[in-house]
Design a protein around this motif. Structure first.
Motif, short mmCIF file in Angstrom:
data_model
loop_
_atom_site.label_atom_id
_atom_site.label_comp_id
_atom_site.label_asym_id
_atom_site.label_seq_id
_atom_site.Cartn_x
_atom_site.Cartn_y
_atom_site.Cartn_z
N VAL A 23 -1.49 22.27 -30.62
CA VAL A 23 -2.12 22.92 -29.46
C VAL A 23 -3.09 24.00 -29.94
CG1 VAL A 23 -1.71 24.28 -27.37
CG2 VAL A 23 -0.12 22.46 -28.01
N GLY A 24 -2.72 24.73 -30.99
CA GLY A 24 -3.62 25.74 -31.54
C GLY A 24 -4.91 25.13 -32.06
N VAL A 25 -4.78 23.99 -32.74
CA VAL A 25 -5.97 23.29 -33.23
C VAL A 25 -6.85 22.85 -32.07
CG1 VAL A 25 -6.76 21.19 -34.38
CG2 VAL A 25 -4.93 22.55 -35.41
N ALA A 26 -6.21 22.30 -31.01
CA ALA A 26 -6.97 21.82 -29.85
C ALA A 26 -7.75 22.94 -29.17
CB ALA A 26 -6.02 21.16 -28.86
N ASN A 27 -7.21 24.16 -29.21
CA ASN A 27 -7.88 25.29 -28.56
C ASN A 27 -8.81 26.08 -29.48
OD1 ASN A 27 -6.70 24.90 -26.02
ND2 ASN A 27 -4.84 26.00 -26.61
N SER A 28 -8.94 25.63 -30.71
CA SER A 28 -9.83 26.33 -31.65
C SER A 28 -11.29 26.02 -31.34
CB SER A 28 -9.51 25.91 -33.09
OG SER A 28 -9.85 24.56 -33.30
N PRO A 29 -12.20 26.93 -31.61
CA PRO A 29 -13.63 26.71 -31.33
C PRO A 29 -14.18 25.48 -32.04
CG PRO A 29 -13.20 29.03 -31.77
CD PRO A 29 -11.94 28.31 -32.10
N THR A 30 -13.75 25.25 -33.28
CA THR A 30 -14.27 24.10 -34.03
C THR A 30 -13.89 22.79 -33.35
OG1 THR A 30 -14.06 25.32 -36.11
CG2 THR A 30 -14.25 22.92 -36.26
N ALA A 31 -12.61 22.66 -32.97
CA ALA A 31 -12.15 21.44 -32.31
C ALA A 31 -12.85 21.26 -30.97
CB ALA A 31 -10.63 21.49 -32.12
N GLN A 32 -13.07 22.34 -30.24
CA GLN A 32 -13.73 22.25 -28.95
C GLN A 32 -15.18 21.80 -29.10
OE1 GLN A 32 -13.17 26.05 -27.08
NE2 GLN A 32 -10.93 25.82 -26.94
N THR A 33 -15.84 22.28 -30.15
CA THR A 33 -17.23 21.88 -30.39
C THR A 33 -17.32 20.40 -30.72
OG1 THR A 33 -17.75 24.10 -31.22
CG2 THR A 33 -19.25 22.31 -31.82
N ILE A 34 -16.42 19.95 -31.60
CA ILE A 34 -16.41 18.53 -31.97
C ILE A 34 -16.11 17.66 -30.76
CG2 ILE A 34 -15.22 16.79 -33.35
CD1 ILE A 34 -14.75 18.93 -35.48
N PHE A 35 -15.13 18.07 -29.96
CA PHE A 35 -14.75 17.28 -28.78
C PHE A 35 -15.90 17.20 -27.78
CE2 PHE A 35 -12.83 16.71 -24.59
CZ PHE A 35 -11.99 15.63 -24.82
N ALA A 36 -16.61 18.30 -27.59
CA ALA A 36 -17.71 18.33 -26.63
C ALA A 36 -18.85 17.41 -27.04
CB ALA A 36 -18.22 19.76 -26.46
N SER A 37 -18.96 17.09 -28.33
CA SER A 37 -20.04 16.23 -28.81
C SER A 37 -19.71 14.75 -28.69
CB SER A 37 -20.36 16.56 -30.27
OG SER A 37 -19.25 16.24 -31.11
N LEU A 38 -18.49 14.43 -28.34
CA LEU A 38 -18.08 13.03 -28.24
C LEU A 38 -18.60 12.41 -26.95
CD1 LEU A 38 -14.36 13.29 -29.45
CD2 LEU A 38 -16.34 12.53 -30.77
#
Length: 473
Positions: A23-38
């Motif tokens: 959950v911490g990884v999912a809420n991290s800025p890096t993960a959010q940026t990658i997810f938003a680019s999908l």
């Protein structure tokens, strides 16, 4: 592998910590940026949580996932592949539960984007965790036991085992057989080769788990199906190595050119990579087959009902891995209760003749192989594979065993809908020839070989179907 409460505490703590980290990884800025680019899913709102919301996210997810993994907290020396599959199934259960919580609008539901991010993380990390904690420290010695029904054989083989032995399993009745000139007393703490008797054969699975056994040496007077192959099945299920005396090597698959008194049994001849590909193909093949053939399934069911008004499906018991049995279903192609008078027997049609018990619709179904369609359900469930030795009925297996050497070696591979014997038009009416093809498949088996056999079988079914239609015209 730690046993008892230590294993449970370690597994529960690991699941909770890894879930919180996911959950911490999912809420991290890096993960959010990658997810938003999908593509597609990137349009979902990330909705970064506040401190209180983040705590609720973590707490909810940890409770749900930890609860879903309850069946895996009991220490068991499972095969690595089984541990991975079971852990992934529990992850899917947890994800479905979290989705349901979101649907019913829990105080703070997990955002869909967060759920999609933690899914692959948990599917990888949690199975890896259960594989890691089941390992034994390198400082621990290997552990072995002897399992058998012959005290003399147990004592004889004990001297040839190069693994430290914890004891042996043997039924009490084996010590008082009339055939023995000098009956041996039943002892609880030793007496046969100076080893400790750990119980009867029924305790094999409990002993394998309790003592974290690595190797089982089989010491049976006769390699009968009920006991010898039952012990092999327990070794297979628990991921334990097995050895047999070289005199029994013709009853099993061996993993090498062993020349000593004991030979290693190749309990699981498939490589893990090929096994995963094979099971994945089985799932896809059976699912697509059942869906694509659904109109034909409905038409066949109607035709059988219109023909004689009897049942549509016919259930048969078949032999699976290590002599276990399972039920398969076929479209009924014979008259109702066709075997009431004859018992289990090979159809005359398998020998090239005409079987009067076959119905008019049934004859067409057999010529086109359409009667086999319901067996796709057994493939989907995992009782069968798309490719493998064709399973026989237990009654016929027993008859064939008496006259064909090495027949039991077929039991080391999951039975299949089709196989090398089937694509070469060899049936159970020629057991010796069928066995040669089956053993050739066992030696050559691979995912690519399976694909070749599937293509050949599909082509063969097509040719037979066209031939049946032309003959009717």
């Amino acid at each position: 592998m730690n046993g008892g409460w230590r294993y449970r505490a370690t597994s529960v703590l690991g699941v909770a910590v890894l879930t919180a980290l996911a959950v911490g990884v999912a809420n991290s800025p890096t993960a959010q940026t990658i997810f938003a680019s999908l593509p597609v899913v990137g349009s979902l709102s990330i909705d970064p949580p506040t401190a209180a919301e983040g705590f609720l996210e973590v707490a909810t997810t940890v409770v749900v996932v930890t609860g879903a993994f309850v069946p895996l907290y009991k220490p068991r020396p499972r095969r690595i592949l089984d541990a991975v599959v079971l852990a992934q199934k529990r992850v899917v259960v947890a994800l479905l539960a979290l989705s349901a919580i979101g649907y019913f609008d829990y105080t703070y539901r997990l955002p869909r984007a967060t759920l999609l991010v933690i899914a692959p993380v948990l599917l990888i990390t949690l199975p890896a965790w259960f594989v890691w904690i089941r390992r034994r420290p390198t400082t621990d010695p290997e552990r072995g036991i002897i399992v058998g029904d012959d005290p003399a054989e147990i004592e004889r083989l004990a001297a040839d085992v190069d693994v430290p032995l914890l004891g042996y399993l043997c039924p009490t009745i084996a010590f008082d057989r009339p055939s023995r000139s000098a009956p041996q007393p039943v002892v609880a703490d030793g007496g046969v080769g100076g080893l400790t008797r750990l119980g009867g054969l029924s305790r094999i699975e409990d002993v394998l788990v309790e003592y974290d056994v690595d190797t089982v040496v089989l010491a049976f007077e006769h390699t009968d199906r009920a006991e010898f192959f039952g012990a092999l099945d327990a070794c297979y299920e628990q991921g334990v190595d097995a050895k047999v005396h070289r005199d029994h090597a013709d009853q099993v698959l061996t993993s090498g050119d062993d020349v000593g008194t004991l030979v290693d049994v190749d309990i699981e001849p498939w490589d893990v990579q090929d096994y995963v590909l094979k099971r994945g193909f089985d799932l896809a093949f059976s699912t697509v087959g059942l869906l694509a053939l659904s109109p034909a399934i409905a038409a066949i069911a109607l035709a059988i009902k219109l023909d004689d008004g009897g049942s549509v499906l016919y259930k048969q018991e078949r032999t699976a891995v290590f002599g276990e049995t399972f039920d398969v279903y076929k479209f009924r192609s014979m008259i109702e209760n066709a075997e009431d008078g004859t018992g289990a027997t090979i159809s005359d049609e398998d020998e090239g003749g005409v079987d009067p018990r076959v119905t008019r619709v049934g004859r067409l179904l057999r010529q086109t192989h359409l009667d086999e369609i319901p067996q796709l359900w057994a493939v989907l469930k995992g009782d069968m594979s798309a490719v493998g030795p064709r399973p026989e009925r237990p009654e016929l297996d027993s008859d064939i065993e008496a006259g064909v050497v090495d027949w039991q070696k077929r039991w080391f591979v999951k039975p299949g809908l089709t196989g090398l014997a089937q694509v070469n038009d060899v049936t159970g009416a020629e057991p010796a020839k069928k066995l040669r093809y089956d053993l050739q498949y066992v030696k050559q088996q691979s995912f690519t070989f399976d694909m070749k056999l599937v293509i050949r079988q599909v082509w063969k079914v097509g040719v037979d179907a066209v031939g049946a239609v032309l003959r009717d015209e």
